[in-house]
Design a protein around this motif. Sequence first.
Motif, short mmCIF file in Angstrom:
data_model
loop_
_atom_site.label_atom_id
_atom_site.label_comp_id
_atom_site.label_asym_id
_atom_site.label_seq_id
_atom_site.Cartn_x
_atom_site.Cartn_y
_atom_site.Cartn_z
N ILE A 160 -48.65 -48.85 -44.52
CA ILE A 160 -47.69 -49.95 -44.34
C ILE A 160 -46.45 -49.47 -43.58
N ARG A 161 -46.00 -48.25 -43.88
CA ARG A 161 -44.79 -47.75 -43.20
C ARG A 161 -45.01 -47.63 -41.70
N TRP A 162 -46.19 -47.16 -41.32
CA TRP A 162 -46.48 -47.06 -39.89
C TRP A 162 -46.61 -48.45 -39.27
N LEU A 163 -47.20 -49.37 -40.02
CA LEU A 163 -47.38 -50.73 -39.50
C LEU A 163 -46.06 -51.43 -39.26
N THR A 164 -45.05 -51.11 -40.06
CA THR A 164 -43.75 -51.78 -39.94
C THR A 164 -42.77 -50.99 -39.08
N SER A 165 -43.23 -49.93 -38.43
CA SER A 165 -42.35 -49.18 -37.54
C SER A 165 -42.08 -50.00 -36.29
N PRO A 166 -40.94 -49.77 -35.63
CA PRO A 166 -40.61 -50.56 -34.43
C PRO A 166 -41.68 -50.48 -33.35
N THR A 167 -42.26 -49.30 -33.14
CA THR A 167 -43.27 -49.15 -32.09
C THR A 167 -44.50 -50.00 -32.38
N THR A 168 -44.96 -49.96 -33.63
CA THR A 168 -46.15 -50.73 -34.00
C THR A 168 -45.88 -52.23 -33.94
N LEU A 169 -44.71 -52.65 -34.42
CA LEU A 169 -44.37 -54.07 -34.36
C LEU A 169 -44.29 -54.56 -32.92
N HIS A 170 -43.74 -53.72 -32.04
CA HIS A 170 -43.67 -54.08 -30.63
C HIS A 170 -45.07 -54.22 -30.04
N PHE A 171 -45.94 -53.29 -30.40
CA PHE A 171 -47.32 -53.34 -29.90
C PHE A 171 -48.04 -54.59 -30.42
N ALA A 172 -47.88 -54.88 -31.72
CA ALA A 172 -48.52 -56.05 -32.30
C ALA A 172 -47.97 -57.33 -31.68
N GLY A 173 -46.66 -57.36 -31.43
CA GLY A 173 -46.06 -58.54 -30.80
C GLY A 173 -46.61 -58.78 -29.40
N ALA A 174 -46.81 -57.68 -28.65
CA ALA A 174 -47.37 -57.81 -27.30
C ALA A 174 -48.79 -58.36 -27.36
#
Length: 543
Positions: free
Chosen positions: A279-293
């Motif tokens: 979960i911590r990796w999933l909520t990191s800024p990089t992952t959130l940016h990737f998921a948003g894209a």
Amino acid sequence: MSTPEGTSTPAAAPPASTWFTMPVPRALGYMLASVTLAMTQQIGQNIVNTNVYQIQGDLGATVAETNWLVAAYMAPNVSLSIALIKIRMQYGLRNFAEISIAGLLLAAVLNFFVHDLQSAVAVRFMSGIAASPMSSLAFFYMIEPMQPQRKLTAGLSLALTNSTLGIPVTRLISPHLLDIAGFHGLTLFEMGLAMVAFGFVYALPLTTPPRVKWIGPLDIVSYLLIAIGFGSIAVALSLGRIYWWFEAPWLGWLFALAVLCLTLAGITELHRKSPLVDIRWLTSPTTLHFAGALLTMRLVLAEQTVGASNFFQALGLQNEQTVPLYGIILCAILAGGITCAALLRPGREIWFYGSALACVALGAWLDSGATSLTRPHDIRLSQMLVAYGSALFLPAAMAQGMGAAIARGPLYILSFITVFLFTQSIGGLLGSAVFGTFITLRTSFHYNVLAERFSLSDPIVAQRIGQFGGAYGQVLTDPALTRAEGVSLLAQRAAREATVLAYNDAFLLISLIAGIALAGLLLHLAVRRLQARLAAPRPAPVG
């Protein structure tokens, strides 16, 4: 060949293939197996979505009731791949493949016992479970014969191209299958594909990596919570725009249940040493940016998967009349996949993103000028651009994310796949729901605007009513009834024009979203280059 001493030297070994680790015919067999598995899964998933109006009569159901088949299929399908990753690693890839394809074949056979809506929903639910492993098996079969250095470039590009072929192929074959045996014609073809895939899996085994005992008791608890959460979201998104969001209270309860279950799953995973999902990796800024894209791209791709097909349905065109269009879309997707296989390399992903967004933005903008006289041959260029752009985006995104996850370890690979699958499955449903809801709202708006201008005292309106009513002059002798029919036909014409204007608004909105995303990507690239230039060491002054 003999040496001067009379001895013979062995013939030189043929040079190793730069693409495959096995003989070319066997490698092509693995690739054909990958295509078959992908088509089995994709056609099974889209066979109802693309033929809702055609199969509702066979099942004795309304359009809304028939859409429960889509919800029943997607409810287990959107989350099961998360659990299957650990199952595959613990029990072995070969066992996993053989059991999975046997389950899919069994689910396909059960379609013969479908004769009403209730049995169809039950079988579609089982089909969603059985088909879930097929996408990962198709991926493994495509990269199996590839050289290691080509697995994350050409292999990945071709594997993901498979995953985007399902909709155009389903629309190409559906009219002919429906002519043969209606709904059971579709399911019979699905069973035939499953049987061919069954033979491929047993004839061409996959290389099995070492097994790892990786499944713990809390994995089961976490997965069940995730499955209920994702499944509730899938059902709500599949049916929300049909039953309407604010008129069916059970839609709100489904979203509330999803929030509760996913929150409990997150709390459980945060307190584990070896979580199912980090979960911590999933909520990191990089992952959130990737998921948003990824979510943004799935939203804009609704222009083709939902927009173009529903637009022609609204105009009264049947699937048979759109077959040439989907043939062109299929060719464009294949061209995009080949482009990725030939040119995609680490570090080039951002250029593929930009090209994909530019193609989608231009294609959607071209579609935004449609009229009620627009026919499939009028939008071939625009749909070709959208299809080509969609084929460019997914391999680049998968390659960039998978490369970063592999560098961090197996747990991060599982977490990355969770993000990717969520954005593709739930993101696809979200795109359809948002697009359909926007169309409904804009249709109502445009119809009200048009209706406000209809006044019986207006000579042009009165003339048009008279023309429409004149069509019934031979069968109706009462002028009042003739006039009423004219008003009814005018209202139908206004509703059709309002629908066309609503789709134009949606196409223009998608073009705008893709254009803004492209501008943001170019700005990000410019800032990154500027930072690199400022950080570069400056040469010392001479003298």
